[in-house]
Scaffold this motif. Structure first.
Motif, PDB file in Angstrom:
ATOM      1  N   TYR A  12      30.190 -48.996  -6.149  1.00 43.82           N
ATOM      2  CA  TYR A  12      30.218 -49.994  -6.974  1.00 43.82           C
ATOM      3  C   TYR A  12      29.167 -50.374  -7.516  1.00 43.82           C
ATOM      4  CZ  TYR A  12      35.316 -51.114  -6.672  1.00 43.82           C
ATOM      5  OH  TYR A  12      36.699 -51.163  -5.907  1.00 43.82           O
ATOM      6  N   PHE A  13      27.846 -50.870  -6.774  1.00 42.26           N
ATOM      7  CA  PHE A  13      26.388 -50.241  -7.068  1.00 42.26           C
ATOM      8  C   PHE A  13      25.555 -50.073  -7.250  1.00 42.26           C
ATOM      9  CE2 PHE A  13      27.895 -51.202  -2.704  1.00 42.26           C
ATOM     10  CZ  PHE A  13      27.012 -52.305  -2.712  1.00 42.26           C
ATOM     11  N   ASN A  14      26.011 -48.491  -8.287  1.00 40.92           N
ATOM     12  CA  ASN A  14      25.293 -47.921  -9.142  1.00 40.92           C
ATOM     13  C   ASN A  14      26.347 -47.724  -9.877  1.00 40.92           C
ATOM     14  OD1 ASN A  14      24.215 -46.441 -11.105  1.00 40.92           O
ATOM     15  ND2 ASN A  14      21.799 -46.190 -10.248  1.00 40.92           N
ATOM     16  N   PRO A  15      27.572 -47.491 -11.129  1.00 44.42           N
ATOM     17  CA  PRO A  15      28.254 -46.090 -11.023  1.00 44.42           C
ATOM     18  C   PRO A  15      27.517 -44.893 -11.826  1.00 44.42           C
ATOM     19  CG  PRO A  15      27.992 -48.265 -12.552  1.00 44.42           C
ATOM     20  CD  PRO A  15      27.394 -48.168 -11.448  1.00 44.42           C
ATOM     21  N   TYR A  16      25.944 -45.056 -12.221  1.00 42.12           N
ATOM     22  CA  TYR A  16      25.287 -43.649 -12.753  1.00 42.12           C
ATOM     23  C   TYR A  16      25.021 -43.080 -11.447  1.00 42.12           C
ATOM     24  CZ  TYR A  16      25.672 -47.087 -16.478  1.00 42.12           C
ATOM     25  OH  TYR A  16      26.414 -47.334 -18.156  1.00 42.12           O
ATOM     26  N   MET A  17      24.719 -43.789 -10.621  1.00 46.12           N
ATOM     27  CA  MET A  17      24.208 -42.428  -9.501  1.00 46.12           C
ATOM     28  C   MET A  17      24.552 -40.914  -9.322  1.00 46.12           C
ATOM     29  SD  MET A  17      23.753 -43.591  -4.878  1.00 46.12           S
ATOM     30  CE  MET A  17      23.100 -45.114  -5.735  1.00 46.12           C
ATOM     31  N   ILE A  18      24.149 -40.060  -9.020  1.00 46.85           N
ATOM     32  CA  ILE A  18      25.161 -38.845  -9.464  1.00 46.85           C
ATOM     33  C   ILE A  18      25.320 -38.016  -8.109  1.00 46.85           C
ATOM     34  CG2 ILE A  18      25.204 -36.615 -10.447  1.00 46.85           C
ATOM     35  CD1 ILE A  18      23.334 -37.811 -12.934  1.00 46.85           C
ATOM     36  N   GLU A  19      24.372 -38.389  -6.875  1.00 50.44           N
ATOM     37  CA  GLU A  19      23.519 -37.756  -5.723  1.00 50.44           C
ATOM     38  C   GLU A  19      23.241 -38.694  -4.812  1.00 50.44           C
ATOM     39  OE1 GLU A  19      21.095 -34.382  -5.901  1.00 50.44           O
ATOM     40  OE2 GLU A  19      21.785 -33.313  -8.381  1.00 50.44           O
ATOM     41  N   ALA A  20      24.055 -38.512  -3.766  1.00 44.82           N
ATOM     42  CA  ALA A  20      23.773 -39.419  -2.968  1.00 44.82           C
ATOM     43  C   ALA A  20      23.384 -38.181  -1.222  1.00 44.82           C
ATOM     44  CB  ALA A  20      24.241 -40.628  -2.902  1.00 44.82           C
ATOM     45  N   SER A  21      23.073 -38.556   0.032  1.00 46.65           N
ATOM     46  CA  SER A  21      23.489 -38.248   0.955  1.00 46.65           C
ATOM     47  C   SER A  21      24.696 -38.901   2.266  1.00 46.65           C
ATOM     48  CB  SER A  21      21.803 -38.023   1.582  1.00 46.65           C
ATOM     49  OG  SER A  21      21.524 -36.763   0.903  1.00 46.65           O
ATOM     50  N   SER A  22      25.921 -38.735   2.390  1.00 47.22           N
ATOM     51  CA  SER A  22      26.242 -39.044   3.215  1.00 47.22           C
ATOM     52  C   SER A  22      25.836 -39.152   4.897  1.00 47.22           C
ATOM     53  CB  SER A  22      27.033 -39.034   2.262  1.00 47.22           C
ATOM     54  OG  SER A  22      27.276 -40.396   1.727  1.00 47.22           O
ATOM     55  N   ASN A  23      26.902 -39.483   5.542  1.00 48.65           N
ATOM     56  CA  ASN A  23      27.800 -39.041   6.961  1.00 48.65           C
ATOM     57  C   ASN A  23      29.354 -38.645   7.591  1.00 48.65           C
ATOM     58  OD1 ASN A  23      25.009 -39.059   8.526  1.00 48.65           O
ATOM     59  ND2 ASN A  23      25.348 -41.208   7.559  1.00 48.65           N
ATOM     60  N   ILE A  24      29.156 -37.958   7.736  1.00 51.91           N
ATOM     61  CA  ILE A  24      31.124 -37.927   8.147  1.00 51.91           C
ATOM     62  C   ILE A  24      31.363 -38.609   9.086  1.00 51.91           C
ATOM     63  CG2 ILE A  24      32.709 -36.054   8.775  1.00 51.91           C
ATOM     64  CD1 ILE A  24      31.416 -34.051   7.206  1.00 51.91           C
ATOM     65  N   VAL A  25      32.714 -38.967   9.376  1.00 50.80           N
ATOM     66  CA  VAL A  25      32.738 -40.110  10.018  1.00 50.80           C
ATOM     67  C   VAL A  25      33.999 -40.153  10.725  1.00 50.80           C
ATOM     68  CG1 VAL A  25      30.843 -42.332   9.586  1.00 50.80           C
ATOM     69  CG2 VAL A  25      33.186 -42.204   8.623  1.00 50.80           C
ATOM     70  N   ALA A  26      35.129 -39.072  10.448  1.00 53.03           N
ATOM     71  CA  ALA A  26      36.233 -38.702  10.099  1.00 53.03           C
ATOM     72  C   ALA A  26      36.844 -37.612   9.300  1.00 53.03           C
ATOM     73  CB  ALA A  26      37.090 -40.065  10.142  1.00 53.03           C
ATOM     74  N   ILE A  27      37.024 -36.565  10.199  1.00 54.66           N
ATOM     75  CA  ILE A  27      38.038 -35.451   9.336  1.00 54.66           C
ATOM     76  C   ILE A  27      39.950 -36.041   9.849  1.00 54.66           C
ATOM     77  CG2 ILE A  27      38.712 -33.672   8.576  1.00 54.66           C
ATOM     78  CD1 ILE A  27      35.073 -33.009   9.807  1.00 54.66           C
ATOM     79  N   LEU A  28      40.174 -35.733   8.364  1.00 56.78           N
ATOM     80  CA  LEU A  28      41.793 -35.254   8.871  1.00 56.78           C
ATOM     81  C   LEU A  28      42.375 -33.936   8.488  1.00 56.78           C
ATOM     82  CD1 LEU A  28      40.979 -38.599   9.162  1.00 56.78           C
ATOM     83  CD2 LEU A  28      43.984 -38.770   8.455  1.00 56.78           C
ATOM     84  N   LYS A  29      43.232 -32.951   8.858  1.00 57.09           N
ATOM     85  CA  LYS A  29      43.479 -31.818   8.922  1.00 57.09           C
ATOM     86  C   LYS A  29      45.352 -32.008   7.742  1.00 57.09           C
ATOM     87  CE  LYS A  29      43.942 -27.143   8.630  1.00 57.09           C
ATOM     88  NZ  LYS A  29      44.525 -26.654   7.418  1.00 57.09           N
ATOM     89  N   ASP A  30      45.142 -31.284   7.051  1.00 53.52           N
ATOM     90  CA  ASP A  30      46.483 -31.911   6.018  1.00 53.52           C
ATOM     91  C   ASP A  30      46.767 -30.730   5.713  1.00 53.52           C
ATOM     92  OD1 ASP A  30      48.841 -32.898   4.484  1.00 53.52           O
ATOM     93  OD2 ASP A  30      47.787 -34.641   3.898  1.00 53.52           O
ATOM     94  N   LYS A  31      47.997 -29.825   6.445  1.00 56.49           N
ATOM     95  CA  LYS A  31      48.115 -28.272   5.491  1.00 56.49           C
ATOM     96  C   LYS A  31      46.999 -27.681   5.679  1.00 56.49           C
ATOM     97  CE  LYS A  31      51.679 -31.280   3.033  1.00 56.49           C
ATOM     98  NZ  LYS A  31      52.721 -31.003   1.595  1.00 56.49           N
TER      99      LYS A  31
END
Length: 402
Positions: free
Chosen positions: A24-43
């Protein structure tokens, strides 16, 4: 799996803050670093939740982004209750991850979605037709306009006016507001949200609340081309292409025209005339050919004696001629079975109530790699090889002649 990630399987999703949406802030952004906050196992796959994401989730008629999390392919992205889920088949080694989107896919959707807004806004202004449905498909973009029968003249005018706005490169503004602030914008669709309302304004072309990704200026849409329009649930469904999709479509059609010019030895303006002339010539040849087939059928039939059952296989007569022979032989036989190894086809007809041709064909034809069927008194079939049709013919004869 790295033990560092174990705790993220235990996180209560309800306690998480909404995912921060970088697109939303920049739709042209291609790369970024993020942090995992949750993981769900599904099949057989995992759904990763990040504190902030580049990935647009499926919604509002726009498909989701694709890309990678630590070089692991993200094959789907969905959102529920403000939380964005990234679908992967394996997990990264740590909770700090580098993300990268497929920008070719992203920009394609930006072009199509922005073009859709402009076209929808123009149709509303010109003809009062409202957009009641929108979808970006793999081949086309479609919108459903609540006008029952839009004429070619209407579509041409809408396309021309939309491209005018694109060529003028009108600015695209994206504003976040609330119900009160929304009153300052001439939005074409009423909405029920009360806060964090995203408004996409395209100069004179359109103004609409939207959660999708868009270009900065309409000029980036390139061009919009309506491909077809058809009736749909009392409305008009319009299929169109924008940007690179429109360019690729033009390239493919131009290649076809170049091939036709070479094949027909004609300039573009004469292609339709040449094709029409060929159709007339073919039609005349078909009529002449049918006359010859009928004469041939009469001559062949003269040498066939009357009998209760007439069954023949030809290796020098085509199937259309067999049809004429069949109609003649029915005058002197109760059952006629004719086959040709030229076309590997068979036709059978009977006046005998004890024979059910349709049932025999249905029950046996697939055994001989054939296709076909029919009614009780008439059936036809086609086969892959000469051996198949001969074997089926023999089986049918054993059933009919007892």
């Amino acid at each position: 799996m790295n033990n560092e990630l174990n705790d993220f399987f235990e996180v209560d999703i309800a306690t998480l803050n909404p995912t921060n949406k970088l697109y939303y802030f920049n739709p042209y952004m291609i790369e970024a670093s993020s942090n995992i906050v949750a993981i769900l196992k599904d099949k057989d796959f995992y759904k990763i939740v990040l504190d902030e994401t580049l990935f647009y989730p499926e919604g509002g008629g726009q498909p989701s982004d694709r890309g990678e999390i630590e070089e692991i392919p993200v094959f789907d992205v969905k959102e529920k209750d403000g939380i964005v889920y990234h679908y992967v088949n394996e997990l990264p080694k740590s909770s700090k991850v580098k993300c990268k989107i497929d920008f070719h896919r992203r920009f394609d959707f930006m072009q199509q979605h922005s073009g859709e807004h402009a076209l929808s806004g123009v149709i509303l202004k010109l003809f009062g037709g409202a957009n009641k449905g929108f979808h970006i498909g793999e081949q086309f973009v479609t919108i459903d306009i609540n006008i029952k029968d839009m004429t070619e003249e209407m579509l041409t005018e809408a396309e021309k006016e939309t491209n005018r706005y694109i060529f003028e490169n009108q600015k695209v503004d994206q504003i976040v507001t609330d119900t009160e602030g929304l009153k300052a914008y001439p939005i074409r669709k009423e909405i029920t949200a009360e806060e964090d309302i995203r408004v996409v304004s395209m100069g004179e072309a359109d103004c609409c609340a939207c959660c999708g990704t868009h270009v900065r200026n309409l000029g980036e849409v390139g061009i919009i081309k309506i491909i077809k329009a058809e009736s749909y649930k009392g409305m008009t469904r319009i299929s169109f292409l924008c940007g690179y999709r429109a360019l690729n479509d033009y390239r493919e059609k131009n290649d076809i025209i170049k091939s036709l010019k070479k094949e027909l030895s004609a300039e573009e303006s004469m292609i339709l005339t040449k094709v029409q002339k060929q159709r007339e010539d073919i039609s005349a040849l078909k009529k002449q050919s049918d006359i010859i087939r009928k004469d041939l059928a009469k001559n062949i039939s003269l040498n066939i004696k009357a009998d209760e059952t007439i069954a023949l296989i030809f290796d020098d007569i085509d199937f259309p001629t067999l049809a004429h022979i069949e109609s003649i032989l029915l005058e002197k036989s109760n059952t006629v079975i004719l086959a040709t190894t030229i076309d590997n086809k068979i036709t059978a007809v009977t006046k005998n109530d004890a024979i059910n041709l349709g049932q025999f064909f249905k029950s046996n034809i697939k055994t001989y790699n054939g296709k076909g069927g029919g009614s009780k008194d008439k059936a036809q079939g086609s086969f892959e090889t000469k051996e198949d049709i001969i074997a089926f013919y023999t089986s049918l004869m054993s059933e009919v002649v007892k």
